[in-house]
Design a protein around this motif. Structure first.
Motif, PDB file in Angstrom:
ATOM      1  N   THR A  89     -13.488  12.755  11.726  1.00 24.65           N
ATOM      2  CA  THR A  89     -12.611  11.709  11.195  1.00 24.65           C
ATOM      3  C   THR A  89     -13.252  10.933  10.051  1.00 24.65           C
ATOM      4  OG1 THR A  89     -13.335  10.058  12.819  1.00 24.65           O
ATOM      5  CG2 THR A  89     -11.434  11.436  13.422  1.00 24.65           C
ATOM      6  N   LEU A  90     -14.582  11.030   9.924  1.00 29.32           N
ATOM      7  CA  LEU A  90     -15.268  10.306   8.847  1.00 29.32           C
ATOM      8  C   LEU A  90     -14.793  10.751   7.462  1.00 29.32           C
ATOM      9  CD1 LEU A  90     -18.951  10.175  10.133  1.00 29.32           C
ATOM     10  CD2 LEU A  90     -17.201   8.384  10.216  1.00 29.32           C
ATOM     11  N   PHE A  91     -14.540  12.034   7.314  1.00 25.85           N
ATOM     12  CA  PHE A  91     -14.067  12.542   6.026  1.00 25.85           C
ATOM     13  C   PHE A  91     -12.826  11.778   5.582  1.00 25.85           C
ATOM     14  CE2 PHE A  91     -11.151  15.280   3.681  1.00 25.85           C
ATOM     15  CZ  PHE A  91     -11.918  15.577   2.567  1.00 25.85           C
ATOM     16  N   PHE A  92     -11.889  11.590   6.497  1.00 23.14           N
ATOM     17  CA  PHE A  92     -10.633  10.920   6.162  1.00 23.14           C
ATOM     18  C   PHE A  92     -10.845   9.437   5.880  1.00 23.14           C
ATOM     19  CE2 PHE A  92      -9.607  14.638   8.698  1.00 23.14           C
ATOM     20  CZ  PHE A  92      -8.716  15.271   7.849  1.00 23.14           C
ATOM     21  N   LYS A  93     -11.726   8.814   6.640  1.00 23.51           N
ATOM     22  CA  LYS A  93     -11.989   7.388   6.425  1.00 23.51           C
ATOM     23  C   LYS A  93     -12.732   7.148   5.121  1.00 23.51           C
ATOM     24  CE  LYS A  93     -11.664   5.745  11.069  1.00 23.51           C
ATOM     25  NZ  LYS A  93     -12.185   6.037  12.376  1.00 23.51           N
ATOM     26  N   PHE A  94     -13.771   7.922   4.869  1.00 25.78           N
ATOM     27  CA  PHE A  94     -14.621   7.668   3.713  1.00 25.78           C
ATOM     28  C   PHE A  94     -14.049   8.192   2.400  1.00 25.78           C
ATOM     29  CE2 PHE A  94     -18.550   7.363   6.653  1.00 25.78           C
ATOM     30  CZ  PHE A  94     -18.272   6.026   6.904  1.00 25.78           C
ATOM     31  N   THR A  95     -13.062   9.084   2.452  1.00 26.22           N
ATOM     32  CA  THR A  95     -12.416   9.543   1.224  1.00 26.22           C
ATOM     33  C   THR A  95     -11.090   8.825   0.976  1.00 26.22           C
ATOM     34  OG1 THR A  95     -11.266  11.364   2.341  1.00 26.22           O
ATOM     35  CG2 THR A  95     -13.460  11.839   1.385  1.00 26.22           C
ATOM     36  N   ALA A  96     -10.794   7.839   1.812  1.00 22.86           N
ATOM     37  CA  ALA A  96      -9.551   7.066   1.694  1.00 22.86           C
ATOM     38  C   ALA A  96      -8.327   7.974   1.718  1.00 22.86           C
ATOM     39  CB  ALA A  96      -9.565   6.192   0.454  1.00 22.86           C
ATOM     40  N   ALA A  97      -8.322   8.893   2.671  1.00 26.82           N
ATOM     41  CA  ALA A  97      -7.166   9.772   2.839  1.00 26.82           C
ATOM     42  C   ALA A  97      -5.931   8.913   3.119  1.00 26.82           C
ATOM     43  CB  ALA A  97      -7.405  10.751   3.986  1.00 26.82           C
ATOM     44  N   PRO A  98      -4.772   9.313   2.590  1.00 23.19           N
ATOM     45  CA  PRO A  98      -3.560   8.498   2.741  1.00 23.19           C
ATOM     46  C   PRO A  98      -3.252   8.100   4.191  1.00 23.19           C
ATOM     47  CG  PRO A  98      -3.166  10.293   1.202  1.00 23.19           C
ATOM     48  CD  PRO A  98      -4.535  10.516   1.792  1.00 23.19           C
ATOM     49  N   GLU A  99      -3.452   9.016   5.138  1.00 17.07           N
ATOM     50  CA  GLU A  99      -3.170   8.702   6.545  1.00 17.07           C
ATOM     51  C   GLU A  99      -4.079   7.577   7.037  1.00 17.07           C
ATOM     52  OE1 GLU A  99      -4.285  11.736   5.505  1.00 17.07           O
ATOM     53  OE2 GLU A  99      -2.479  12.961   5.542  1.00 17.07           O
ATOM     54  N   SER A 100      -5.343   7.660   6.674  1.00 18.08           N
ATOM     55  CA  SER A 100      -6.302   6.647   7.097  1.00 18.08           C
ATOM     56  C   SER A 100      -5.998   5.297   6.458  1.00 18.08           C
ATOM     57  CB  SER A 100      -7.723   7.116   6.751  1.00 18.08           C
ATOM     58  OG  SER A 100      -8.670   6.291   7.344  1.00 18.08           O
ATOM     59  N   VAL A 101      -5.697   5.311   5.179  1.00 17.95           N
ATOM     60  CA  VAL A 101      -5.341   4.074   4.483  1.00 17.95           C
ATOM     61  C   VAL A 101      -4.089   3.467   5.111  1.00 17.95           C
ATOM     62  CG1 VAL A 101      -4.551   3.116   2.281  1.00 17.95           C
ATOM     63  CG2 VAL A 101      -6.481   4.723   2.321  1.00 17.95           C
ATOM     64  N   TYR A 102      -3.087   4.301   5.410  1.00 23.03           N
ATOM     65  CA  TYR A 102      -1.855   3.818   6.049  1.00 23.03           C
ATOM     66  C   TYR A 102      -2.173   3.104   7.368  1.00 23.03           C
ATOM     67  CZ  TYR A 102       2.313   3.840   8.917  1.00 23.03           C
ATOM     68  OH  TYR A 102       3.330   3.459   9.760  1.00 23.03           O
ATOM     69  N   ILE A 103      -3.019   3.729   8.191  1.00 28.18           N
ATOM     70  CA  ILE A 103      -3.357   3.150   9.499  1.00 28.18           C
ATOM     71  C   ILE A 103      -3.986   1.774   9.328  1.00 28.18           C
ATOM     72  CG2 ILE A 103      -4.960   3.366  11.457  1.00 28.18           C
ATOM     73  CD1 ILE A 103      -4.378   6.438  11.297  1.00 28.18           C
ATOM     74  N   PHE A 104      -4.966   1.676   8.458  1.00 33.36           N
ATOM     75  CA  PHE A 104      -5.678   0.413   8.327  1.00 33.36           C
ATOM     76  C   PHE A 104      -4.874  -0.629   7.551  1.00 33.36           C
ATOM     77  CE2 PHE A 104      -8.910   3.188   9.899  1.00 33.36           C
ATOM     78  CZ  PHE A 104      -9.580   2.366  10.804  1.00 33.36           C
ATOM     79  N   GLN A 105      -3.965  -0.209   6.662  1.00 35.77           N
ATOM     80  CA  GLN A 105      -3.046  -1.159   6.038  1.00 35.77           C
ATOM     81  C   GLN A 105      -2.107  -1.734   7.089  1.00 35.77           C
ATOM     82  OE1 GLN A 105      -1.204   1.058   2.823  1.00 35.77           O
ATOM     83  NE2 GLN A 105      -2.563   0.126   1.309  1.00 35.77           N
ATOM     84  N   THR A 106      -1.599  -0.849   7.972  1.00 32.71           N
ATOM     85  CA  THR A 106      -0.707  -1.291   9.035  1.00 32.71           C
ATOM     86  C   THR A 106      -1.403  -2.297   9.947  1.00 32.71           C
ATOM     87  OG1 THR A 106       0.450   0.830   8.972  1.00 32.71           O
ATOM     88  CG2 THR A 106       0.737  -0.494  10.961  1.00 32.71           C
ATOM     89  N   LEU A 107      -2.699  -2.101  10.168  1.00 33.92           N
ATOM     90  CA  LEU A 107      -3.477  -3.013  11.014  1.00 33.92           C
ATOM     91  C   LEU A 107      -3.960  -4.250  10.259  1.00 33.92           C
ATOM     92  CD1 LEU A 107      -5.655  -0.372  12.898  1.00 33.92           C
ATOM     93  CD2 LEU A 107      -3.636  -1.580  13.760  1.00 33.92           C
ATOM     94  N   GLY A 108      -3.718  -4.294   8.931  1.00 34.44           N
ATOM     95  CA  GLY A 108      -4.179  -5.417   8.116  1.00 34.44           C
ATOM     96  C   GLY A 108      -5.690  -5.421   7.932  1.00 34.44           C
ATOM     97  N   ALA A 109      -6.284  -4.221   7.931  1.00 29.60           N
ATOM     98  CA  ALA A 109      -7.746  -4.125   7.865  1.00 29.60           C
ATOM     99  C   ALA A 109      -8.226  -3.133   6.815  1.00 29.60           C
ATOM    100  CB  ALA A 109      -8.284  -3.737   9.241  1.00 29.60           C
ATOM    101  N   GLU A 110      -7.427  -2.934   5.783  1.00 31.68           N
ATOM    102  CA  GLU A 110      -7.791  -1.976   4.727  1.00 31.68           C
ATOM    103  C   GLU A 110      -8.449  -2.744   3.586  1.00 31.68           C
ATOM    104  OE1 GLU A 110      -8.217   1.250   2.267  1.00 31.68           O
ATOM    105  OE2 GLU A 110      -7.874   1.269   4.398  1.00 31.68           O
ATOM    106  N   PRO A 111      -9.561  -2.351   3.052  1.00 31.69           N
ATOM    107  CA  PRO A 111     -10.357  -1.157   3.317  1.00 31.69           C
ATOM    108  C   PRO A 111     -11.509  -1.384   4.296  1.00 31.69           C
ATOM    109  CG  PRO A 111     -11.179  -2.130   1.314  1.00 31.69           C
ATOM    110  CD  PRO A 111     -10.031  -3.010   1.806  1.00 31.69           C
ATOM    111  N   TRP A 112     -11.842  -2.664   4.565  1.00 34.23           N
ATOM    112  CA  TRP A 112     -13.072  -2.951   5.312  1.00 34.23           C
ATOM    113  C   TRP A 112     -13.018  -2.462   6.743  1.00 34.23           C
ATOM    114  CZ3 TRP A 112     -16.512  -3.316   1.951  1.00 34.23           C
ATOM    115  CH2 TRP A 112     -16.240  -3.903   0.724  1.00 34.23           C
TER     116      TRP A 112
END
Length: 132
Positions: free
Chosen positions: A27-50
């Motif tokens: 899962t690190l690949f998706f988190k560290f490359t800012a994959a759209p799915e990962s960005v969506y999840i953390f935007q939804t949680l109000g925690a993007e990008p940190w």
């Protein structure tokens, strides 16, 4: 000094350790490359990008600790606590299925939790507060 594990317990523990580390590292690949799915999840949680980057760093550390024999219990504990946050996010904000994944991320989170807890169960005597 902690008791030695039986051969079967060692094998089961290592299978779980490798499974958890593998899932976390994948899962690190998706988190560290800012994959759209990962960005969506953390935007939804109000925690993007940190939140995305921070959770990736914690998961990386947990995965590394799971591969170091003298630190396995710490990796399992860190993975379990971290993944409880992910499971909580799925149950309260994200939902079981995220962006049509059929619940795959939630299922992987459950697998990480179960395997981490199994490692802790098998190796509980290695925790300092239990004599390790």
């Amino acid at each position: 000094m902690a008791e030695a594990l039986s051969k079967t317990a060692k094998i089961v523990s290592w299978i779980c350790q490798l499974l958890v580390a593998g899932i976390l590292f994948q899962t690190l690949f998706f988190k560290f490359t800012a994959a759209p799915e990962s960005v969506y999840i953390f935007q939804t949680l109000g925690a993007e990008p940190w939140g995305r980057i921070g959770s990736g760093m914690v998961e990386f550390l947990a995965g590394i600790l799971l591969l170091i024999p003298s630190r396995v219990v710490w990796g399992a504990l860190l993975a379990a606590v971290t993944i409880l946050g992910a499971i909580g996010s799925h149950l309260t904000v994200l939902g079981i299925e995220v962006q049509g994944d059929g619940g795959l991320l939630f299922g992987l989170a459950l697998a990480v939790l179960v395997c981490s807890l199994l490692v802790l169960f098998l190796r509980w005597r290695q925790l300092p507060f239990f004599g390790g």
